[in-house]
Design a protein around this motif. Structure first.
Motif, PDB file in Angstrom:
ATOM      1  N   TRP A  17       0.836  -1.218   0.000  1.00 16.76           N
ATOM      2  CA  TRP A  17       0.000   0.000   0.000  1.00 16.76           C
ATOM      3  C   TRP A  17       0.862   1.256   0.000  1.00 16.76           C
ATOM      4  O   TRP A  17       0.603   2.206  -0.742  1.00 16.76           O
ATOM      5  N   ALA A  18       1.912   1.260   0.828  1.00 20.58           N
ATOM      6  CA  ALA A  18       2.792   2.426   0.912  1.00 20.58           C
ATOM      7  C   ALA A  18       3.616   2.579  -0.371  1.00 20.58           C
ATOM      8  O   ALA A  18       3.707   3.671  -0.949  1.00 20.58           O
ATOM      9  N   VAL A  19       4.193   1.484  -0.829  1.00 23.72           N
ATOM     10  CA  VAL A  19       5.066   1.503  -2.011  1.00 23.72           C
ATOM     11  C   VAL A  19       4.285   1.945  -3.255  1.00 23.72           C
ATOM     12  O   VAL A  19       4.778   2.726  -4.078  1.00 23.72           O
ATOM     13  N   ALA A  20       3.056   1.452  -3.395  1.00 28.10           N
ATOM     14  CA  ALA A  20       2.245   1.737  -4.585  1.00 28.10           C
ATOM     15  C   ALA A  20       1.926   3.229  -4.714  1.00 28.10           C
ATOM     16  O   ALA A  20       1.646   3.713  -5.808  1.00 28.10           O
ATOM     17  N   GLN A  21       1.970   3.949  -3.600  1.00 32.58           N
ATOM     18  CA  GLN A  21       1.660   5.390  -3.636  1.00 32.58           C
ATOM     19  C   GLN A  21       2.810   6.214  -4.179  1.00 32.58           C
ATOM     20  O   GLN A  21       2.653   7.385  -4.485  1.00 32.58           O
ATOM     21  N   ASN A  22       3.980   5.604  -4.250  1.00 30.44           N
ATOM     22  CA  ASN A  22       5.174   6.352  -4.665  1.00 30.44           C
ATOM     23  C   ASN A  22       5.254   6.356  -6.196  1.00 30.44           C
ATOM     24  O   ASN A  22       5.219   5.298  -6.823  1.00 30.44           O
ATOM     25  N   PRO A  23       5.376   7.541  -6.797  1.00 26.82           N
ATOM     26  CA  PRO A  23       5.409   7.599  -8.269  1.00 26.82           C
ATOM     27  C   PRO A  23       6.572   6.827  -8.897  1.00 26.82           C
ATOM     28  O   PRO A  23       6.520   6.500 -10.082  1.00 26.82           O
ATOM     29  N   LYS A  24       7.587   6.490  -8.097  1.00 28.17           N
ATOM     30  CA  LYS A  24       8.709   5.702  -8.651  1.00 28.17           C
ATOM     31  C   LYS A  24       8.313   4.245  -8.871  1.00 28.17           C
ATOM     32  O   LYS A  24       9.037   3.492  -9.525  1.00 28.17           O
ATOM     33  N   CYS A  25       7.183   3.846  -8.308  1.00 27.70           N
ATOM     34  CA  CYS A  25       6.750   2.452  -8.439  1.00 27.70           C
ATOM     35  C   CYS A  25       5.927   2.287  -9.720  1.00 27.70           C
ATOM     36  O   CYS A  25       4.877   2.902  -9.878  1.00 27.70           O
ATOM     37  N   ASP A  26       6.414   1.468 -10.644  1.00 26.90           N
ATOM     38  CA  ASP A  26       5.636   1.160 -11.845  1.00 26.90           C
ATOM     39  C   ASP A  26       4.766  -0.057 -11.545  1.00 26.90           C
ATOM     40  O   ASP A  26       3.746   0.045 -10.915  1.00 26.90           O
ATOM     41  N   GLN A  27       5.255  -1.236 -11.957  1.00 28.02           N
ATOM     42  CA  GLN A  27       4.486  -2.453 -11.670  1.00 28.02           C
ATOM     43  C   GLN A  27       4.830  -2.956 -10.272  1.00 28.02           C
ATOM     44  O   GLN A  27       6.005  -2.925  -9.869  1.00 28.02           O
ATOM     45  N   LEU A  28       3.830  -3.426  -9.529  1.00 25.93           N
ATOM     46  CA  LEU A  28       4.072  -3.958  -8.186  1.00 25.93           C
ATOM     47  C   LEU A  28       3.520  -5.379  -8.096  1.00 25.93           C
ATOM     48  O   LEU A  28       2.354  -5.622  -8.406  1.00 25.93           O
ATOM     49  N   ILE A  29       4.393  -6.298  -7.679  1.00 25.13           N
ATOM     50  CA  ILE A  29       3.982  -7.703  -7.525  1.00 25.13           C
ATOM     51  C   ILE A  29       4.253  -8.123  -6.085  1.00 25.13           C
ATOM     52  O   ILE A  29       5.295  -7.758  -5.518  1.00 25.13           O
ATOM     53  N   VAL A  30       3.318  -8.872  -5.494  1.00 23.69           N
ATOM     54  CA  VAL A  30       3.557  -9.457  -4.181  1.00 23.69           C
ATOM     55  C   VAL A  30       3.478 -10.972  -4.341  1.00 23.69           C
ATOM     56  O   VAL A  30       2.549 -11.488  -4.965  1.00 23.69           O
ATOM     57  N   ALA A  31       4.479 -11.668  -3.798  1.00 16.16           N
ATOM     58  CA  ALA A  31       4.509 -13.126  -3.935  1.00 16.16           C
ATOM     59  C   ALA A  31       4.646 -13.787  -2.569  1.00 16.16           C
ATOM     60  O   ALA A  31       5.617 -13.519  -1.895  1.00 16.16           O
ATOM     61  N   PRO A  32       3.692 -14.629  -2.127  1.00 18.38           N
ATOM     62  CA  PRO A  32       2.481 -14.959  -2.884  1.00 18.38           C
ATOM     63  C   PRO A  32       1.353 -13.953  -2.718  1.00 18.38           C
ATOM     64  O   PRO A  32       0.419 -13.989  -3.487  1.00 18.38           O
ATOM     65  N   GLY A  33       1.406 -13.048  -1.719  1.00 18.54           N
ATOM     66  CA  GLY A  33       0.343 -12.065  -1.544  1.00 18.54           C
ATOM     67  C   GLY A  33      -0.939 -12.675  -1.008  1.00 18.54           C
ATOM     68  O   GLY A  33      -0.970 -13.848  -0.625  1.00 18.54           O
ATOM     69  N   ASN A  34      -1.986 -11.861  -0.951  1.00 13.17           N
ATOM     70  CA  ASN A  34      -3.313 -12.372  -0.558  1.00 13.17           C
ATOM     71  C   ASN A  34      -4.401 -11.540  -1.226  1.00 13.17           C
ATOM     72  O   ASN A  34      -4.103 -10.559  -1.921  1.00 13.17           O
ATOM     73  N   ALA A  35      -5.656 -11.932  -0.979  1.00  9.36           N
ATOM     74  CA  ALA A  35      -6.791 -11.353  -1.720  1.00  9.36           C
ATOM     75  C   ALA A  35      -6.927  -9.846  -1.533  1.00  9.36           C
ATOM     76  O   ALA A  35      -7.397  -9.142  -2.427  1.00  9.36           O
ATOM     77  N   GLY A  36      -6.506  -9.344  -0.373  1.00  7.16           N
ATOM     78  CA  GLY A  36      -6.706  -7.922  -0.091  1.00  7.16           C
ATOM     79  C   GLY A  36      -5.813  -7.006  -0.894  1.00  7.16           C
ATOM     80  O   GLY A  36      -6.054  -5.805  -0.989  1.00  7.16           O
ATOM     81  N   MET A  37      -4.767  -7.561  -1.480  1.00 11.39           N
ATOM     82  CA  MET A  37      -3.773  -6.714  -2.143  1.00 11.39           C
ATOM     83  C   MET A  37      -4.129  -6.399  -3.590  1.00 11.39           C
ATOM     84  O   MET A  37      -3.440  -5.600  -4.234  1.00 11.39           O
ATOM     85  N   ALA A  38      -5.195  -7.012  -4.092  1.00  8.00           N
ATOM     86  CA  ALA A  38      -5.523  -6.899  -5.519  1.00  8.00           C
ATOM     87  C   ALA A  38      -5.648  -5.454  -5.972  1.00  8.00           C
ATOM     88  O   ALA A  38      -5.330  -5.137  -7.122  1.00  8.00           O
ATOM     89  N   ALA A  39      -6.084  -4.563  -5.098  1.00  8.52           N
ATOM     90  CA  ALA A  39      -6.281  -3.165  -5.491  1.00  8.52           C
ATOM     91  C   ALA A  39      -4.949  -2.449  -5.734  1.00  8.52           C
ATOM     92  O   ALA A  39      -4.911  -1.465  -6.464  1.00  8.52           O
ATOM     93  N   VAL A  40      -3.877  -2.905  -5.114  1.00  4.16           N
ATOM     94  CA  VAL A  40      -2.603  -2.184  -5.251  1.00  4.16           C
ATOM     95  C   VAL A  40      -1.515  -2.988  -5.955  1.00  4.16           C
ATOM     96  O   VAL A  40      -0.509  -2.416  -6.381  1.00  4.16           O
TER      97      VAL A  40
END
Ligand code: AMP
Ligand code: GLY
Length: 421
Positions: A17-40
Protein backbone atom coordinates in the motif's frame (compact mmCIF):
# COMPACT_ATOMS: atom_id res chain seq x y z
CA UNK A 1 10.83 0.74 -11.39
CA UNK A 2 9.10 -2.63 -11.10
CA UNK A 3 8.99 -3.86 -7.51
CA UNK A 4 8.51 -7.29 -5.93
CA UNK A 5 7.49 -7.78 -2.29
CA UNK A 6 7.92 -11.26 -0.79
CA UNK A 7 5.36 -12.43 1.76
CA UNK A 8 1.62 -12.83 2.20
CA UNK A 9 0.46 -11.15 5.40
CA UNK A 10 -0.80 -7.85 6.72
CA UNK A 11 2.77 -6.59 6.88
CA UNK A 12 3.20 -7.15 3.16
CA UNK A 13 -0.18 -5.59 2.34
CA UNK A 14 0.85 -2.47 4.28
CA UNK A 15 4.23 -2.39 2.51
CA UNK A 16 2.49 -2.75 -0.85
CA UNK A 17 0.00 0.00 0.00
CA UNK A 18 2.79 2.43 0.91
CA UNK A 19 5.07 1.50 -2.01
CA UNK A 20 2.24 1.74 -4.59
CA UNK A 21 1.66 5.39 -3.64
CA UNK A 22 5.17 6.35 -4.67
CA UNK A 23 5.41 7.60 -8.27
CA UNK A 24 8.71 5.70 -8.65
CA UNK A 25 6.75 2.45 -8.44
CA UNK A 26 5.64 1.16 -11.85
CA UNK A 27 4.49 -2.45 -11.67
CA UNK A 28 4.07 -3.96 -8.19
CA UNK A 29 3.98 -7.70 -7.52
CA UNK A 30 3.56 -9.46 -4.18
CA UNK A 31 4.51 -13.13 -3.93
CA UNK A 32 2.48 -14.96 -2.88
CA UNK A 33 0.34 -12.06 -1.54
CA UNK A 34 -3.31 -12.37 -0.56
CA UNK A 35 -6.79 -11.35 -1.72
CA UNK A 36 -6.71 -7.92 -0.09
CA UNK A 37 -3.77 -6.71 -2.14
CA UNK A 38 -5.52 -6.90 -5.52
CA UNK A 39 -6.28 -3.16 -5.49
CA UNK A 40 -2.60 -2.18 -5.25
CA UNK A 41 -0.60 -5.11 -6.61
CA UNK A 42 -0.57 -8.24 -8.69
CA UNK A 43 -0.12 -11.50 -6.78
CA UNK A 44 2.26 -14.24 -7.98
CA UNK A 45 1.78 -17.73 -6.58
CA UNK A 46 5.35 -18.70 -5.77
CA UNK A 47 7.09 -19.82 -2.59
CA UNK A 48 9.08 -16.82 -1.28
CA UNK A 49 11.67 -19.20 0.23
CA UNK A 50 12.41 -20.75 -3.17
CA UNK A 51 15.27 -18.57 -4.43
CA UNK A 52 15.19 -20.09 -7.94
CA UNK A 53 11.48 -19.34 -8.33
CA UNK A 54 11.99 -15.80 -7.01
CA UNK A 55 14.88 -15.20 -9.44
CA UNK A 56 12.79 -16.52 -12.36
CA UNK A 57 9.99 -14.10 -11.45
CA UNK A 58 12.45 -11.21 -11.12
CA UNK A 59 13.78 -11.91 -14.61
CA UNK A 60 10.38 -12.52 -16.21
CA UNK A 61 8.89 -9.29 -14.81
CA UNK A 62 12.01 -7.07 -15.10
CA UNK A 63 11.94 -6.40 -11.36
CA UNK A 64 14.33 -3.65 -10.26
CA UNK A 65 13.85 -3.84 -6.50
CA UNK A 66 12.86 -6.65 -4.11
CA UNK A 67 11.57 -6.11 -0.56
CA UNK A 68 11.71 -9.22 1.62
CA UNK A 69 8.89 -9.15 4.22
CA UNK A 70 9.18 -12.21 6.52
CA UNK A 71 12.18 -13.80 8.22
CA UNK A 72 11.95 -17.26 6.62
CA UNK A 73 13.24 -16.24 3.14
CA UNK A 74 15.95 -14.15 4.81
CA UNK A 75 17.13 -17.06 6.96
CA UNK A 76 16.98 -19.23 3.81
CA UNK A 77 19.41 -16.88 2.02
CA UNK A 78 17.00 -15.50 -0.60
CA UNK A 79 18.38 -11.95 -0.20
CA UNK A 80 21.93 -13.30 -0.73
CA UNK A 81 20.92 -15.08 -3.93
CA UNK A 82 19.17 -11.95 -5.25
CA UNK A 83 22.13 -9.69 -4.49
CA UNK A 84 24.56 -12.22 -6.01
CA UNK A 85 22.46 -11.99 -9.17
CA UNK A 86 22.79 -8.19 -9.12
CA UNK A 87 19.21 -7.49 -7.99
CA UNK A 88 18.72 -4.50 -5.69
CA UNK A 89 17.27 -6.06 -2.51
CA UNK A 90 16.00 -4.82 0.85
CA UNK A 91 16.70 -7.37 3.59
CA UNK A 92 19.71 -8.88 5.36
CA UNK A 93 21.91 -11.76 4.26
CA UNK A 94 21.38 -15.16 5.91
CA UNK A 95 24.51 -14.51 7.98
CA UNK A 96 23.13 -11.19 9.26
CA UNK A 97 19.66 -12.70 9.76
CA UNK A 98 21.23 -14.78 12.54
CA UNK A 99 20.33 -11.79 14.72
CA UNK A 100 16.80 -13.19 14.70
CA UNK A 101 17.45 -16.85 13.94
CA UNK A 102 19.76 -17.45 16.92
CA UNK A 103 19.30 -15.99 20.40
CA UNK A 104 22.80 -17.04 21.47
CA UNK A 105 24.28 -15.30 18.41
CA UNK A 106 22.51 -12.08 19.40
CA UNK A 107 23.70 -12.37 22.99
CA UNK A 108 27.29 -12.85 21.78
CA UNK A 109 26.98 -9.78 19.52
CA UNK A 110 25.63 -7.73 22.46
CA UNK A 111 28.59 -8.89 24.58
CA UNK A 112 31.07 -7.87 21.90
CA UNK A 113 29.28 -4.57 21.23
CA UNK A 114 28.75 -3.72 24.90
CA UNK A 115 24.99 -3.35 24.26
CA UNK A 116 22.83 -3.43 27.42
CA UNK A 117 20.74 -6.63 27.61
CA UNK A 118 19.80 -9.31 30.17
CA UNK A 119 22.57 -11.41 31.74
CA UNK A 120 22.43 -14.96 30.37
CA UNK A 121 23.79 -18.45 30.05
CA UNK A 122 23.89 -20.58 26.88
CA UNK A 123 23.40 -24.34 27.24
CA UNK A 124 23.46 -27.46 25.11
CA UNK A 125 22.45 -29.89 27.85
CA UNK A 126 19.59 -29.96 30.34
CA UNK A 127 21.61 -30.65 33.49
CA UNK A 128 23.84 -27.60 33.13
CA UNK A 129 20.82 -25.47 32.25
CA UNK A 130 18.95 -26.66 35.34
CA UNK A 131 21.94 -26.03 37.58
CA UNK A 132 22.05 -22.45 36.26
CA UNK A 133 18.34 -21.95 37.00
CA UNK A 134 18.77 -23.31 40.54
CA UNK A 135 21.71 -20.99 41.08
CA UNK A 136 19.93 -17.88 39.66
CA UNK A 137 16.42 -18.51 41.03
CA UNK A 138 13.10 -17.23 39.58
CA UNK A 139 11.72 -15.24 37.88
CA UNK A 140 13.88 -16.26 34.95
CA UNK A 141 13.42 -16.56 31.18
CA UNK A 142 14.06 -19.77 29.20
CA UNK A 143 14.45 -19.43 25.43
CA UNK A 144 14.84 -21.95 22.62
CA UNK A 145 17.88 -20.74 20.70
CA UNK A 146 16.45 -21.06 17.17
CA UNK A 147 13.39 -19.83 15.26
CA UNK A 148 10.28 -21.17 17.02
CA UNK A 149 7.52 -19.09 15.40
CA UNK A 150 7.43 -16.75 18.40
CA UNK A 151 6.63 -19.60 20.79
CA UNK A 152 10.07 -20.53 22.11
CA UNK A 153 10.19 -18.11 25.06
CA UNK A 154 9.00 -19.07 28.54
CA UNK A 155 8.93 -16.30 31.13
CA UNK A 156 9.05 -18.51 34.25
CA UNK A 157 7.77 -16.96 37.44
CA UNK A 158 8.84 -20.02 39.48
CA UNK A 159 11.88 -22.27 39.43
CA UNK A 160 9.63 -25.30 38.77
CA UNK A 161 8.25 -23.66 35.62
CA UNK A 162 11.75 -22.93 34.37
CA UNK A 163 12.90 -26.51 35.00
CA UNK A 164 9.83 -27.87 33.17
CA UNK A 165 10.52 -25.52 30.24
CA UNK A 166 14.09 -26.86 30.03
CA UNK A 167 12.77 -30.44 29.90
CA UNK A 168 10.29 -29.46 27.17
CA UNK A 169 12.94 -27.76 25.06
CA UNK A 170 15.55 -30.49 25.31
CA UNK A 171 12.70 -33.02 24.93
CA UNK A 172 12.09 -31.68 21.42
CA UNK A 173 8.93 -29.64 21.89
CA UNK A 174 10.38 -26.87 19.71
CA UNK A 175 12.18 -29.21 17.33
CA UNK A 176 15.70 -28.24 16.29
CA UNK A 177 15.14 -24.70 17.64
CA UNK A 178 15.27 -26.10 21.19
CA UNK A 179 18.46 -28.15 20.85
CA UNK A 180 20.26 -25.19 22.43
CA UNK A 181 18.80 -23.00 25.13
CA UNK A 182 19.48 -19.47 26.36
CA UNK A 183 18.52 -18.68 29.95
CA UNK A 184 18.18 -15.01 30.80
CA UNK A 185 17.74 -12.69 33.69
CA UNK A 186 14.12 -11.52 33.94
CA UNK A 187 13.92 -7.85 32.97
CA UNK A 188 11.30 -5.64 34.47
CA UNK A 189 9.95 -2.56 32.67
CA UNK A 190 7.80 -1.54 29.70
CA UNK A 191 8.38 -3.07 26.27
CA UNK A 192 8.47 -1.11 23.02
CA UNK A 193 9.75 -1.69 19.51
CA UNK A 194 12.26 0.50 17.70
CA UNK A 195 12.59 0.21 13.90
CA UNK A 196 15.85 1.26 12.28
CA UNK A 197 16.94 0.94 8.66
CA UNK A 198 20.61 -0.05 8.37
CA UNK A 199 22.65 -0.01 5.16
CA UNK A 200 25.65 -1.85 6.60
CA UNK A 201 27.24 1.33 7.95
CA UNK A 202 24.65 4.07 8.47
CA UNK A 203 21.29 3.95 10.25
CA UNK A 204 17.94 5.72 9.97
CA UNK A 205 15.17 5.42 12.57
CA UNK A 206 11.79 4.92 10.89
CA UNK A 207 9.46 4.71 13.86
CA UNK A 208 8.44 3.24 17.18
CA UNK A 209 5.50 1.04 18.11
CA UNK A 210 3.97 -1.08 20.81
CA UNK A 211 2.43 -4.47 20.16
CA UNK A 212 -0.24 -6.33 22.18
CA UNK A 213 0.89 -9.95 22.37
CA UNK A 214 -1.76 -11.49 24.61
CA UNK A 215 -5.01 -12.59 23.01
CA UNK A 216 -7.37 -10.99 25.55
CA UNK A 217 -8.28 -7.50 26.76
CA UNK A 218 -6.11 -6.21 29.58
CA UNK A 219 -3.19 -8.33 28.33
CA UNK A 220 -4.70 -11.65 29.44
CA UNK A 221 -4.70 -15.14 27.91
CA UNK A 222 -2.12 -16.86 25.73
CA UNK A 223 0.52 -15.16 23.59
CA UNK A 224 -0.17 -14.51 19.91
CA UNK A 225 1.75 -13.08 16.97
CA UNK A 226 0.27 -9.71 17.97
CA UNK A 227 -3.37 -8.57 18.33
CA UNK A 228 -2.81 -4.90 17.57
CA UNK A 229 -0.28 -2.11 17.66
CA UNK A 230 0.09 1.63 17.73
CA UNK A 231 2.74 4.13 16.77
CA UNK A 232 4.45 6.14 18.16
CA UNK A 233 5.20 4.41 21.47
CA UNK A 234 5.21 7.17 24.11
CA UNK A 235 7.62 5.24 26.35
CA UNK A 236 10.19 5.43 23.56
CA UNK A 237 10.80 9.16 23.99
CA UNK A 238 13.41 10.92 21.86
CA UNK A 239 15.85 10.58 24.74
CA UNK A 240 15.27 6.82 25.11
CA UNK A 241 15.44 6.37 21.33
CA UNK A 242 18.78 8.22 21.26
CA UNK A 243 20.14 5.91 23.99
CA UNK A 244 18.86 2.84 22.13
CA UNK A 245 20.49 4.06 18.93
CA UNK A 246 23.86 4.91 20.52
CA UNK A 247 24.15 2.04 23.01
CA UNK A 248 22.41 -0.81 21.19
CA UNK A 249 21.72 -0.37 17.45
CA UNK A 250 24.87 1.43 16.27
CA UNK A 251 27.28 -0.81 18.22
CA UNK A 252 25.45 -3.86 16.81
CA UNK A 253 25.71 -2.57 13.23
CA UNK A 254 29.41 -1.80 13.77
CA UNK A 255 30.06 -5.27 15.23
CA UNK A 256 28.26 -6.97 12.31
CA UNK A 257 30.34 -4.97 9.82
CA UNK A 258 33.54 -5.81 11.69
CA UNK A 259 32.70 -9.52 11.39
CA UNK A 260 32.33 -9.23 7.64
CA UNK A 261 28.54 -9.72 7.78
CA UNK A 262 27.21 -6.16 7.46
CA UNK A 263 23.54 -5.72 8.33
CA UNK A 264 21.36 -4.33 5.55
CA UNK A 265 17.60 -4.01 5.97
CA UNK A 266 15.32 -3.08 8.84
CA UNK A 267 16.50 -3.94 12.31
CA UNK A 268 13.62 -4.32 14.73
CA UNK A 269 14.91 -3.86 18.26
CA UNK A 270 12.55 -5.16 20.96
CA UNK A 271 13.43 -3.07 24.01
CA UNK A 272 12.67 -3.24 27.72
CA UNK A 273 12.62 0.27 29.15
CA UNK A 274 12.95 1.04 32.83
CA UNK A 275 13.72 4.41 34.39
CA UNK A 276 14.52 5.84 30.96
CA UNK A 277 17.12 3.15 30.20
CA UNK A 278 16.54 0.76 27.27
CA UNK A 279 17.87 -2.79 27.25
CA UNK A 280 17.62 -5.19 24.32
CA UNK A 281 15.09 -8.05 24.62
CA UNK A 282 15.55 -9.35 21.09
CA UNK A 283 16.24 -8.41 17.52
CA UNK A 284 14.08 -9.24 14.54
CA UNK A 285 15.47 -8.83 11.04
CA UNK A 286 12.22 -7.65 9.42
CA UNK A 287 9.35 -5.29 10.12
CA UNK A 288 7.00 -6.43 12.89
CA UNK A 289 3.58 -7.73 12.01
CA UNK A 290 1.29 -5.86 12.90
CA UNK A 291 3.74 -3.05 13.79
CA UNK A 292 4.57 -2.51 10.11
CA UNK A 293 0.93 -1.64 9.43
CA UNK A 294 1.05 1.39 11.74
CA UNK A 295 4.52 2.42 10.54
CA UNK A 296 3.47 2.32 6.87
CA UNK A 297 0.24 4.19 7.63
CA UNK A 298 2.38 7.02 9.03
CA UNK A 299 5.22 6.93 6.50
CA UNK A 300 3.24 6.43 3.29
CA UNK A 301 5.10 6.75 -0.02
CA UNK A 302 8.42 7.87 1.52
CA UNK A 303 8.85 4.33 2.89
CA UNK A 304 9.90 3.25 -0.61
CA UNK A 305 12.54 5.98 -0.92
CA UNK A 306 13.95 5.02 2.47
CA UNK A 307 14.08 1.30 1.62
CA UNK A 308 15.73 1.95 -1.76
CA UNK A 309 18.29 4.27 -0.10
CA UNK A 310 18.92 1.51 2.44
CA UNK A 311 19.53 -1.12 -0.25
CA UNK A 312 21.78 1.29 -2.20
CA UNK A 313 23.86 2.20 0.86
CA UNK A 314 22.72 5.84 0.83
CA UNK A 315 21.14 6.17 4.27
CA UNK A 316 23.64 8.85 5.31
CA UNK A 317 21.82 11.23 2.91
CA UNK A 318 18.31 10.04 3.71
CA UNK A 319 15.71 11.44 6.10
CA UNK A 320 12.08 10.66 6.79
CA UNK A 321 9.55 13.25 7.87
CA UNK A 322 6.63 12.62 10.17
CA UNK A 323 3.40 14.48 10.52
CA UNK A 324 2.73 14.82 14.24
CA UNK A 325 0.33 11.88 13.94
CA UNK A 326 -0.64 8.56 15.51
CA UNK A 327 -1.75 5.25 14.05
CA UNK A 328 -3.55 2.22 15.47
CA UNK A 329 -4.12 -1.21 14.01
CA UNK A 330 -6.63 -3.70 15.42
CA UNK A 331 -6.22 -7.35 14.45
CA UNK A 332 -9.38 -9.28 13.62
CA UNK A 333 -8.65 -12.95 14.22
CA UNK A 334 -10.57 -16.17 13.64
CA UNK A 335 -12.43 -17.39 16.73
CA UNK A 336 -10.18 -19.92 18.47
CA UNK A 337 -6.88 -18.24 17.56
CA UNK A 338 -4.12 -18.70 18.78
CA UNK A 339 -5.46 -22.26 19.23
CA UNK A 340 -7.34 -24.23 16.58
CA UNK A 341 -9.72 -22.26 14.35
CA UNK A 342 -11.88 -22.85 11.29
CA UNK A 343 -11.07 -21.50 7.85
CA UNK A 344 -13.36 -20.44 5.03
CA UNK A 345 -15.95 -18.25 6.80
CA UNK A 346 -17.24 -15.31 4.74
CA UNK A 347 -16.43 -11.71 5.76
CA UNK A 348 -18.97 -9.06 4.73
CA UNK A 349 -19.00 -5.28 4.91
CA UNK A 350 -15.49 -4.63 3.67
CA UNK A 351 -16.57 -2.91 0.45
CA UNK A 352 -18.32 -0.12 2.34
CA UNK A 353 -15.29 0.88 4.39
CA UNK A 354 -13.13 3.91 3.62
CA UNK A 355 -9.74 3.20 2.02
CA UNK A 356 -7.62 6.33 2.14
CA UNK A 357 -4.61 7.90 3.86
CA UNK A 358 -6.35 7.76 7.24
CA UNK A 359 -8.28 4.48 7.08
CA UNK A 360 -7.16 1.14 5.66
CA UNK A 361 -8.04 -2.48 6.20
CA UNK A 362 -4.92 -4.52 5.53
CA UNK A 363 -5.52 -8.19 4.82
CA UNK A 364 -3.45 -10.76 6.67
CA UNK A 365 -5.13 -14.10 5.97
CA UNK A 366 -7.84 -13.88 3.32
CA UNK A 367 -8.72 -15.33 -0.06
CA UNK A 368 -11.32 -14.42 -2.69
CA UNK A 369 -13.87 -17.20 -3.25
CA UNK A 370 -17.03 -16.99 -5.40
CA UNK A 371 -17.04 -13.21 -5.20
CA UNK A 372 -16.60 -13.16 -1.41
CA UNK A 373 -13.66 -12.54 0.89
CA UNK A 374 -13.11 -15.55 3.16
CA UNK A 375 -10.83 -16.06 6.16
CA UNK A 376 -7.86 -18.34 5.58
CA UNK A 377 -5.67 -17.72 8.61
CA UNK A 378 -5.58 -17.08 12.35
CA UNK A 379 -4.92 -13.37 12.11
CA UNK A 380 -7.15 -12.28 9.23
CA UNK A 381 -7.57 -8.48 8.98
CA UNK A 382 -5.65 -5.48 10.31
CA UNK A 383 -8.03 -2.57 10.69
CA UNK A 384 -5.76 0.47 10.65
CA UNK A 385 -6.37 4.18 11.16
CA UNK A 386 -4.41 7.39 11.59
CA UNK A 387 -5.34 10.49 13.57
CA UNK A 388 -4.02 13.63 15.19
CA UNK A 389 -4.12 11.85 18.53
CA UNK A 390 -3.96 8.22 19.56
CA UNK A 391 -7.54 8.49 20.84
CA UNK A 392 -8.73 9.74 17.45
CA UNK A 393 -6.88 6.98 15.58
CA UNK A 394 -8.29 4.37 17.96
CA UNK A 395 -11.85 5.68 17.52
CA UNK A 396 -11.53 5.55 13.73
CA UNK A 397 -10.14 2.01 13.79
CA UNK A 398 -12.92 0.64 16.01
CA UNK A 399 -15.57 2.47 13.95
CA UNK A 400 -14.37 0.41 10.97
CA UNK A 401 -14.19 -2.78 13.04
CA UNK A 402 -17.83 -2.28 14.00
CA UNK A 403 -18.88 -2.11 10.35
CA UNK A 404 -17.30 -5.46 9.49
CA UNK A 405 -19.76 -8.32 9.49
CA UNK A 406 -17.83 -11.44 10.43
CA UNK A 407 -19.49 -13.55 13.16
CA UNK A 408 -16.55 -15.99 13.20
CA UNK A 409 -14.02 -13.28 14.04
CA UNK A 410 -13.01 -11.44 17.20
CA UNK A 411 -10.64 -8.69 18.29
CA UNK A 412 -9.31 -7.00 21.39
CA UNK A 413 -11.27 -3.87 22.29
CA UNK A 414 -8.44 -2.12 24.11
CA UNK A 415 -5.65 -1.61 21.59
CA UNK A 416 -3.65 1.41 22.75
CA UNK A 417 -4.73 1.24 26.40
CA UNK A 418 -1.24 1.50 27.84
CA UNK A 419 -0.57 4.81 26.10
CA UNK A 420 -4.09 6.17 26.71
CA UNK A 421 -4.14 5.36 30.42
P1 AMP B 1 11.25 -12.70 22.42
O1 AMP B 1 10.74 -13.75 21.48
O2 AMP B 1 12.68 -12.81 22.78
O3 AMP B 1 10.79 -11.33 22.05
O4 AMP B 1 10.43 -12.93 23.75
C1 AMP B 1 9.02 -12.88 23.76
C2 AMP B 1 8.56 -12.06 24.93
O5 AMP B 1 9.04 -12.61 26.15
C3 AMP B 1 9.11 -10.64 24.93
O6 AMP B 1 8.37 -9.79 24.12
C4 AMP B 1 9.00 -10.29 26.39
O7 AMP B 1 7.67 -9.93 26.73
C5 AMP B 1 9.33 -11.58 27.06
N1 AMP B 1 10.76 -11.63 27.41
C6 AMP B 1 11.76 -12.12 26.66
N2 AMP B 1 12.95 -11.99 27.30
C7 AMP B 1 12.68 -11.42 28.48
C8 AMP B 1 13.49 -11.05 29.62
N3 AMP B 1 14.80 -11.27 29.66
N4 AMP B 1 12.86 -10.48 30.67
C9 AMP B 1 11.51 -10.28 30.67
N5 AMP B 1 10.71 -10.61 29.64
C10 AMP B 1 11.28 -11.18 28.56
N1 GLY C 1 4.45 -8.53 16.33
C1 GLY C 1 5.66 -9.14 16.72
C2 GLY C 1 6.53 -9.57 15.61
O1 GLY C 1 6.32 -9.25 14.45
O2 GLY C 1 7.51 -10.24 15.89
Amino acid sequence: MNILILGSGGREHALAWAVAQNPKCDQLIVAPGNAGMAAVAQCAAIDPCDADAVLDLVQAESIGFVIVGPEAPLAAGVADRLRDAGVLTFGPSAAAAELEASKSFTKAICDAAGAPTAAYGHFTDADAAKAYVRQQGAPIVVKADGLAAGKGVIVAMTEAEALAAIDDMFGGEFGAAGAEVVIEEFMDGEEASFFVLCDGADVLAVGTAQDHKRVGDGDTGPNTGGMGAYSPAPVLTDAVAALAMDQIVKPTVAEMAKRGTPYQGVLYAGLMIKDGQPRLVEYNVRFGDPECQVLMMRLGAQALDAMVACAEGRLADMAVTWADDHAVTVVLAARGYPGAYDKGSVINGLDDLPADSKNMVFHAGTAARDGHIVATGGRVLNVTARGNSLAEAQKRAYAMVDQIDWPDGFCRRDIGWRALD
